[in-house]
Design an enzyme around this catalytic site. Structure first.
Site, PDB file in Angstrom:
ATOM      1  N   SER A  80       0.802  -1.248   0.012  1.00 17.98           N
ATOM      2  CA  SER A  80       0.005  -0.164  -0.114  1.00 17.98           C
ATOM      3  C   SER A  80       0.741   1.456  -0.111  1.00 17.98           C
ATOM      4  O   SER A  80       1.727   1.360   0.725  1.00 17.98           O
ATOM      5  CB  SER A  80      -0.788  -0.039   1.229  1.00 17.98           C
ATOM      6  OG  SER A  80      -1.507   1.331   1.488  1.00 17.98           O
TER       7      SER A  80
ATOM      8  N   TYR B 107      -2.139   5.833  -4.875  1.00 19.73           N
ATOM      9  CA  TYR B 107      -3.294   6.862  -4.759  1.00 19.73           C
ATOM     10  C   TYR B 107      -2.699   7.986  -5.508  1.00 19.73           C
ATOM     11  O   TYR B 107      -1.816   8.693  -5.102  1.00 19.73           O
ATOM     12  CB  TYR B 107      -3.723   7.295  -3.573  1.00 19.73           C
ATOM     13  CG  TYR B 107      -4.605   6.351  -2.701  1.00 19.73           C
ATOM     14  CD1 TYR B 107      -5.795   6.043  -3.156  1.00 19.73           C
ATOM     15  CD2 TYR B 107      -3.927   5.667  -1.269  1.00 19.73           C
ATOM     16  CE1 TYR B 107      -6.572   5.172  -2.444  1.00 19.73           C
ATOM     17  CE2 TYR B 107      -4.787   4.620  -0.704  1.00 19.73           C
ATOM     18  CZ  TYR B 107      -6.092   4.314  -1.127  1.00 19.73           C
ATOM     19  OH  TYR B 107      -6.819   3.487  -0.622  1.00 19.73           O
TER      20      TYR B 107
ATOM     21  N   THR C 167      -5.385   2.895  -7.715  1.00 19.78           N
ATOM     22  CA  THR C 167      -6.560   2.800  -7.110  1.00 19.78           C
ATOM     23  C   THR C 167      -7.456   3.788  -7.658  1.00 19.78           C
ATOM     24  O   THR C 167      -7.324   4.875  -7.585  1.00 19.78           O
ATOM     25  CB  THR C 167      -6.548   2.940  -5.591  1.00 19.78           C
ATOM     26  OG1 THR C 167      -5.922   1.790  -5.039  1.00 19.78           O
ATOM     27  CG2 THR C 167      -7.869   2.714  -4.975  1.00 19.78           C
TER      28      THR C 167
ATOM     29  N   LYS D 141      -7.207  -0.768 -10.163  1.00 21.30           N
ATOM     30  CA  LYS D 141      -7.987  -1.316  -9.184  1.00 21.30           C
ATOM     31  C   LYS D 141      -9.273  -0.622  -8.772  1.00 21.30           C
ATOM     32  O   LYS D 141      -9.200   0.833  -8.694  1.00 21.30           O
ATOM     33  CB  LYS D 141      -7.030  -1.384  -7.612  1.00 21.30           C
ATOM     34  CG  LYS D 141      -7.739  -1.827  -6.632  1.00 21.30           C
ATOM     35  CD  LYS D 141      -6.743  -2.052  -5.495  1.00 21.30           C
ATOM     36  CE  LYS D 141      -7.551  -2.539  -4.319  1.00 21.30           C
ATOM     37  NZ  LYS D 141      -8.111  -1.933  -3.263  1.00 21.30           N
TER      38      LYS D 141
ATOM     39  N   SER E  57     -12.756  -4.571  -7.555  1.00 18.18           N
ATOM     40  CA  SER E  57     -12.818  -4.392  -6.151  1.00 18.18           C
ATOM     41  C   SER E  57     -13.684  -3.286  -5.682  1.00 18.18           C
ATOM     42  O   SER E  57     -14.065  -2.348  -6.697  1.00 18.18           O
ATOM     43  CB  SER E  57     -11.352  -3.974  -5.822  1.00 18.18           C
ATOM     44  OG  SER E  57     -11.193  -3.521  -4.369  1.00 18.18           O
TER      45      SER E  57
ATOM     46  N   HIS F 258     -13.080  -1.973  -2.684  1.00 19.10           N
ATOM     47  CA  HIS F 258     -12.431  -1.755  -1.439  1.00 19.10           C
ATOM     48  C   HIS F 258     -12.937  -2.261  -0.161  1.00 19.10           C
ATOM     49  O   HIS F 258     -12.798  -1.723   0.844  1.00 19.10           O
ATOM     50  CB  HIS F 258     -12.342  -0.124  -1.375  1.00 19.10           C
ATOM     51  CG  HIS F 258     -11.154   0.526  -0.928  1.00 19.10           C
ATOM     52  ND1 HIS F 258     -10.217   1.415  -1.877  1.00 19.10           N
ATOM     53  CD2 HIS F 258     -10.770   0.941   0.234  1.00 19.10           C
ATOM     54  CE1 HIS F 258      -9.355   1.920  -1.084  1.00 19.10           C
ATOM     55  NE2 HIS F 258      -9.601   1.390   0.075  1.00 19.10           N
TER      56      HIS F 258
ATOM     57  N   GLY G 147     -12.336  -8.788  -2.289  1.00 19.87           N
ATOM     58  CA  GLY G 147     -13.577  -8.608  -1.575  1.00 19.87           C
ATOM     59  C   GLY G 147     -14.202  -9.841  -0.921  1.00 19.87           C
ATOM     60  O   GLY G 147     -14.729 -10.397  -1.850  1.00 19.87           O
ATOM     61  N   GLY G 148     -14.152 -10.069   0.367  1.00 17.37           N
ATOM     62  CA  GLY G 148     -14.892 -11.261   0.918  1.00 17.37           C
ATOM     63  C   GLY G 148     -14.478 -12.579   0.849  1.00 17.37           C
ATOM     64  O   GLY G 148     -15.086 -13.555   1.310  1.00 17.37           O
TER      65      GLY G 148
HETATM   66  C1  LIG Z   1      -7.650  -1.794   6.509  1.00 13.53           C
HETATM   67  C2  LIG Z   1      -7.871  -1.538   5.264  1.00 13.53           C
HETATM   68  C3  LIG Z   1      -6.916  -0.979   4.702  1.00 13.53           C
HETATM   69  C4  LIG Z   1      -7.038  -0.889   3.041  1.00 13.53           C
HETATM   70  N1  LIG Z   1      -5.966  -0.006   2.693  1.00 13.53           N
HETATM   71  C5  LIG Z   1      -6.152   0.178   1.053  1.00 13.53           C
HETATM   72  C6  LIG Z   1      -5.049   0.931   0.552  1.00 13.53           C
HETATM   73  O1  LIG Z   1      -4.036   1.703   0.993  1.00 13.53           O
HETATM   74  N2  LIG Z   1      -5.106   1.012  -0.724  1.00 13.53           N
HETATM   75  C7  LIG Z   1      -5.822   0.334  -1.560  1.00 13.53           C
HETATM   76  O2  LIG Z   1      -6.051   0.474  -2.875  1.00 13.53           O
HETATM   77  N3  LIG Z   1      -7.165  -0.434  -0.813  1.00 13.53           N
HETATM   78  C8  LIG Z   1      -6.888  -0.553   0.480  1.00 13.53           C
HETATM   79  N4  LIG Z   1      -7.799  -1.234   1.038  1.00 13.53           N
HETATM   80  C9  LIG Z   1      -8.588  -2.399   0.118  1.00 13.53           C
HETATM   81  C10 LIG Z   1      -8.060  -3.550  -0.074  1.00 13.53           C
HETATM   82  O3  LIG Z   1      -7.047  -3.492  -1.103  1.00 13.53           O
HETATM   83  C11 LIG Z   1      -8.925  -4.561  -0.546  1.00 13.53           C
HETATM   84  O4  LIG Z   1      -9.749  -4.141  -1.732  1.00 13.53           O
HETATM   85  C12 LIG Z   1     -10.071  -5.201   0.285  1.00 13.53           C
HETATM   86  O5  LIG Z   1      -9.516  -5.416   1.527  1.00 13.53           O
HETATM   87  C13 LIG Z   1     -10.839  -6.440  -0.141  1.00 13.53           C
HETATM   88  O6  LIG Z   1     -11.532  -6.921   0.934  1.00 13.53           O
HETATM   89  P1  LIG Z   1     -11.421  -7.821   2.165  1.00 13.53           P
HETATM   90  O7  LIG Z   1     -10.671  -7.121   3.077  1.00 13.53           O
HETATM   91  O8  LIG Z   1     -12.473  -8.507   2.255  1.00 13.53           O
HETATM   92  O9  LIG Z   1     -10.389  -9.134   1.511  1.00 13.53           O
HETATM   93  C14 LIG Z   1      -7.891  -1.460   2.405  1.00 13.53           C
HETATM   94  C15 LIG Z   1      -8.860  -2.403   3.060  1.00 13.53           C
HETATM   95  C16 LIG Z   1      -8.599  -2.532   4.354  1.00 13.53           C
HETATM   96  C17 LIG Z   1      -9.817  -3.537   4.910  1.00 13.53           C
HETATM   97  C1  LIG Z   2      -5.188   5.487   4.563  1.00  9.75           C
HETATM   98  C2  LIG Z   2      -6.365   4.821   3.854  1.00  9.75           C
HETATM   99  C3  LIG Z   2      -6.297   5.881   2.647  1.00  9.75           C
HETATM  100  C4  LIG Z   2      -6.227   3.480   3.480  1.00  9.75           C
HETATM  101  C5  LIG Z   2      -7.372   2.908   2.790  1.00  9.75           C
HETATM  102  O1  LIG Z   2      -7.489   2.850   1.744  1.00  9.75           O
HETATM  103  C6  LIG Z   2      -8.320   2.408   3.513  1.00  9.75           C
HETATM  104  O2  LIG Z   2      -8.355   2.576   4.907  1.00  9.75           O
HETATM  105  O3  LIG Z   2      -9.299   1.768   2.839  1.00  9.75           O
END
Ligand SMILES: Cc1cc2nc3c(=O)[nH]c(=O)nc-3n(C[C@H](O)[C@H](O)[C@H](O)COP(=O)(O)O)c2cc1C
Ligand SMILES: CC(C)CC(=O)C(=O)O
Length: 372
Positions: free
Chosen positions: A131, A155, A181, A244, A266, A268, A300-301
């Site tokens: 990330s 980002y 993203t 993404k 995704s 997110h 996701g999931g």
């Molecule tokens: C705590 C957390 C932080 C995340 N941070 C980012 C990030 O920095 N950049 C990003 O593109 N997606 C981020 N995501 C989204 C994940 O890349 C991903 O799309 C998502 O976690 C998939 O779902 P899952 O948690 O059910 O596997 C984040 C998700 C979580 C849960």
């Molecule tokens: C620091 C955040 C922007 C990271 C993120 O993508 C998230 O928390 O879902």
């Protein structure tokens, strides 16, 4: 700025003695058990940051629930021995079709943070998407796990020069793809975070990829991001670009015209716009729109090997997991992540065998049925 401190600093280290948490994580038989272990160890505000979604968390729940509405239809008597789990993505071989999705702030979950995640991903032979909001600099993640295959999640920032500087750092660190993203023109409204007052990292933790001279920039979720910026990124880097956060088939088609190397379906993890579809429900239309032109990934999931098979059968070339990795990390550091990735790997292998598949390529949409 939250002053809450993580309780993960002791007892779940990376030494040889697993300690009570290590023993429990060693006994865990399923990914969901890791969430319980992680919850018991994390500061509640940090647990809610990791676990939560946007709005009413409809999409967060839907991501997992949608897999439950799909059934697998195994094939029999195929004489398919010893399934091959490997996949080739952007010219690189991964030993399993389960990648590590980019998630922020790993040092909130464990003091070793992204270093531990990268080592576990390397040991599993899979790709880690680092990330941009990592709490360990991408150079230090790469140094901690020299064998790891790293992609870098970006980002794009409104300051093009700064964006380019971040891309250069990812290139120099050896990342082999740029994951842009697209689903975050603003931050989703996450009420768990608001209730907990979780607005910033605790003292001592920073987004190390946002260092700029003597300061650390705040991360910008930039509404100005457009297809033109994708063209800009293609001009400034030779790295393949993975887009993404695509859910609409028209966007998937448009992305192909912009030279993306892969798409990542995704939402997110349900953290951005609530009420968008579960990713597994959005996948078939995207796969049809892409029609094999580039690899399609999904996150996701995913919590079970059977979820992985459903996604691959419906058109994904690979999947990624976000929270499961965090739960493993919080429960037991590098060992916990390794165990989570190992459980998923073993489940995929067993499910492929039980479906009569010699490899992930033997899966097809006819092996999935909607049950309700
Ligand atoms: C705590 C957390 C932080 C995340 N941070 C980012 C990030 O920095 N950049 C990003 O593109 N997606 C981020 N995501 C989204 C994940 O890349 C991903 O799309 C998502 O976690 C998939 O779902 P899952 O948690 O059910 O596997 C984040 C998700 C979580 C849960
Ligand atoms: C620091 C955040 C922007 C990271 C993120 O993508 C998230 O928390 O879902």
């Amino acid at each position: 700025m939250t002053t809450a401190t993580s309780r993960t600093g002791s007892g779940n280290g990376t030494g040889t003695d697993p300690g009570p948490a290590g023993e429990a994580s060693g006994r865990a038989l399923a990914v969901r058990e890791f969430e319980r272990l992680a919850r018991a160890r994390l500061d509640p505000a940090h647990y809610d940051y990791f676990a939560g979604g946007a709005g009413d968390e409809v999409t967060l729940r839907a991501n997992e629930a949608a897999f439950g509405r799909l059934a697998l239809l195994p094939r029999v008597l195929r004489g398919a021995a010893g399934p091959d789990l490997g996949v080739t993505l952007l010219g690189r071989r991964a030993a399993t079709p389960v990648l590590v999705a980019p998630t922020a702030f790993h040092r909130l979950a464990h003091p070793d943070g992204e270093r531990a995640t990268a080592r576990a991903a390397a040991a599993a032979g899979t790709i880690m998407i680092v990330s941009m909001a990592a709490t360990v600099a991408v150079e230090d993640v790469a140094a901690a796990a020299p064998d790891a295959e790293l992609w870098f999640q970006l980002y794009a920032q409104s300051d093009a020069a700064f964006t380019e500087a971040v891309v250069r750092r990812a290139e120099a660190a050896g990342c082999s793809a740029l994951v842009v993203t697209a689903d975050s023109p603003a931050r989703g409204r996450r009420e768990r975070e608001l209730r907990r007052g979780f607005t910033d990292l605790p003292d001592g933790l920073r987004c190390e990829n946002l260092r700029d001279g003597g300061r650390v920039r705040p991360i910008e979720m930039w509404p100005g991001l457009s297809w033109e910026h994708l063209a800009f990124l293609r001009r400034i880097t030779a790295l393949p670009i993975v887009l993404k956060g695509v859910l609409h088939p028209d966007d998937a088609r448009r992305a192909l015209g912009h030279g993306v190397a892969a798409l990542l379906v995704s939402n997110h993890g349900g953290r951005q716009l609530d009420s968008v579809p579960a990713t597994i429900d959005a996948l078939p239309e995207i796969a049809a729109a892409v029609d094999g032109a580039v690899p399609v990934l999904l996150d996701g999931g995913i919590r079970r090997g059977t979820d992985v098979l459903k996604a691959l059968a419906l058109g994904a070339d690979a999947v990624a997991v976000g929270r499961p990795v965090i739960w493993g990390l919080a429960a037991d550091g590098e060992r916990g992540v390794a165990r989570v990735l190992g459980l998923l790997r073993d489940e995929v292998e067993q499910a492929l065998t039980l479906c009569g598949c010699a490899s992930v390529r033997d899966l097809d949409p006819g092996m999935v049925r909607r049950t309700c």
